[in-house]
Write an enzyme that holds these catalytic residues in place. Structure first.
Site: not given
Ligand code: 13P
Length: 250
Positions: A9-11, A166, A172, A94, A211, A96
């Site tokens: 997931n590149w966000k 998650e 993160g 997600h 993470s 977020e």
């Molecule tokens: P990180 O791997 O940066 O913690 O993010 C996880 C995530 O939200 C993947 O969708």
């Protein structure tokens, strides 16, 4: 055995130049692993990244989708549009999206249904916040998130979907759930689905996210109910992402 999935997931990261370099490195150095590989770029880059992935065994997914099919929904992108530019699926809800954009369990369920209706694979994200874990409510939270989807689309829909657990406190933050913590919640999610249909529960892939990186991938991916990973930060570095793919269960 369930085939593992490693999804990046590149966000909201990347640029045309950076994406081209990342995809080129991943496509050309893809380890000889049996894991399924997905990448989820931002909307505006989907078509271009899709073209760069053509002929590879890497699948393309979006990070979000609109629950509506078409019409006056400025700024939104429909499931049919995602399919049109080459997506095979999309993330749904997600953490977020839930935390920063107020996405509810009900909206998540409608987005999930919209993807299925367009023939795409939903990757449904679930997970508890730190305060919820600390007050012993982890199972209650993931049950509520999961049940909203089960109630709208039915358990059979999970034969065409992927789940990503998650824990919000691990995203993160550099704090990873221990392999035992992940396994416990994954087993619980599978059990909840099994209470409606044991066969579908046995087949549905449940990914861990939060993470996940090359250094902890082998341990997390060795757990029997962990069927892969949804990776944020580490999916932006080709070497890290490739090492995670290489660590996936054969
Ligand atoms: P990180 O791997 O940066 O913690 O993010 C996880 C995530 O939200 C993947 O969708």
């Amino acid at each position: 055995m369930r085939r593992q999935i490693i999804a990046g997931n590149w966000k909201m990261h990347g640029s045309r130049v950076e994406n081209a370099a990342l995809v080129d490195a991943i496509v050309h150095k893809l380890p000889n692993s049996s894991a399924e590989v997905w990448v989820c770029p931002p909307f505006v880059y989907l078509a271009e990244v899709g073209r760069a992935l053509a002929g590879s065994r890497i699948s393309l997914a979006a990070q979000d989708v609109c629950a509506e099919t078409q019409g006056a929904f400025t700024g939104e992108v429909s499931a049919a549009m995602l399919r049109d530019v080459g997506c095979a699926g999309s993330l749904v809800a997600h953490s977020e999206r839930r935390a920063l954009y107020g996405e509810t369990d009900q909206l998540a369920a409608r987005k999930f249904a919209a993807l299925l209706a367009a023939g795409l694979t939903p990757i449904l994200c679930l997970g508890e916040k730190l305060a919820e874990r600390e007050s012993g409510r982890t199972f209650e939270v993931v049950d509520r998130q999961l049940d909203a989807v089960l109630d709208l689309s039915g358990v059979a829909a999970f034969s065409r979907a992927i789940i990503a657990y998650e824990p919000v406190w691990a995203i993160g933050t550099g704090k990873t759930a221990s392999a035992q913590q992940a396994e416990e919640v994954h087993a619980h999610i599978r059990g909840r689905i099994a209470s409606r249909d044991a066969k579908i529960a046995a087949l549905v892939r449940i990914l861990y996210g939060g993470s996940l990186k090359a250094a902890n991938a082998a341990e997390l991916l060795s757990m029997s109910n962990v069927d892969g990973g949804l990776i944020g930060g580490a999916s932006l570095k080709a070497e890290e992402f490739l090492a995670i793919i290489a660590a996936a269960r054969a």
